[in-house]
Design a protein around this motif. Structure first.
Motif, PDB file in Angstrom:
ATOM      1  N   SER A  20     -31.505  -3.736 -13.895  1.00  0.00           N
ATOM      2  CA  SER A  20     -31.045  -5.110 -14.114  1.00  0.00           C
ATOM      3  C   SER A  20     -30.978  -5.883 -12.798  1.00  0.00           C
ATOM      4  O   SER A  20     -31.399  -7.039 -12.718  1.00  0.00           O
ATOM      5  CB  SER A  20     -29.677  -5.089 -14.795  1.00  0.00           C
ATOM      6  N   HIS A  21     -30.471  -5.238 -11.766  1.00  0.00           N
ATOM      7  CA  HIS A  21     -30.352  -5.888 -10.454  1.00  0.00           C
ATOM      8  C   HIS A  21     -31.731  -6.234  -9.889  1.00  0.00           C
ATOM      9  O   HIS A  21     -31.934  -7.336  -9.354  1.00  0.00           O
ATOM     10  CB  HIS A  21     -29.577  -4.994  -9.485  1.00  0.00           C
ATOM     11  N   GLU A  23     -34.425  -6.782 -11.603  1.00  0.00           N
ATOM     12  CA  GLU A  23     -34.945  -7.892 -12.410  1.00  0.00           C
ATOM     13  C   GLU A  23     -34.347  -9.217 -11.949  1.00  0.00           C
ATOM     14  O   GLU A  23     -35.054 -10.226 -11.852  1.00  0.00           O
ATOM     15  CB  GLU A  23     -34.642  -7.659 -13.892  1.00  0.00           C
ATOM     16  N   GLN A  24     -33.046  -9.217 -11.659  1.00  0.00           N
ATOM     17  CA  GLN A  24     -32.390 -10.432 -11.168  1.00  0.00           C
ATOM     18  C   GLN A  24     -32.983 -10.860  -9.832  1.00  0.00           C
ATOM     19  O   GLN A  24     -33.215 -12.051  -9.591  1.00  0.00           O
ATOM     20  CB  GLN A  24     -30.883 -10.217 -11.021  1.00  0.00           C
TER      21      GLN A  24
END
Length: 111
Positions: A20-21, A23-24
């Protein structure tokens, strides 16, 4: 990174948080080069080995819980603070001292 480091290929909360990180970061235009991610993963793998070996050497359950819950958190905070110091030190070495000690909040003078 999982395959490169030889880590178990198992879905975990930590792995999901990393995905997720990343992707951010990509969404913000801050994609990280593979070589940099490789270097970061090598460094944290060495740190994780020290932390896990420390916790595993506990002589009783209370010590194991303390080392795992409190110790690993404190060690993680130590790593972040060491990283901040290293980044500041390298920036000062590269760009010169832009601010004096009085201009930096929380700065302490070293003897």
């Amino acid at each position: 990174m999982v395959r490169l480091r030889g880590w178990p290929d198992v879905p975990t909360a930590a792995r999901g948080a990393l995905d997720s990180h990343l992707e951010q970061m990509n969404a913000l235009g801050l994609s990280i080069p593979h070589d940099a991610l490789d270097t970061y993963s090598q460094a944290v793998d060495l740190i994780a080995k020290v932390d896990i070996n420390d916790a595993a050497s506990a002589e009783d359950l209370d010590t194991l819980v303390t080392r795992t819950a409190v110790g690993m958190h404190m060690h993680s905070q130590l790593v972040l603070k060491l990283l901040a110091l290293a980044q500041a030190s390298r920036s000062i070495a590269l760009y010169g001292r832009a601010l004096g000690p009085r201009d930096c909040p929380g700065a302490r003078r070293t003897p």
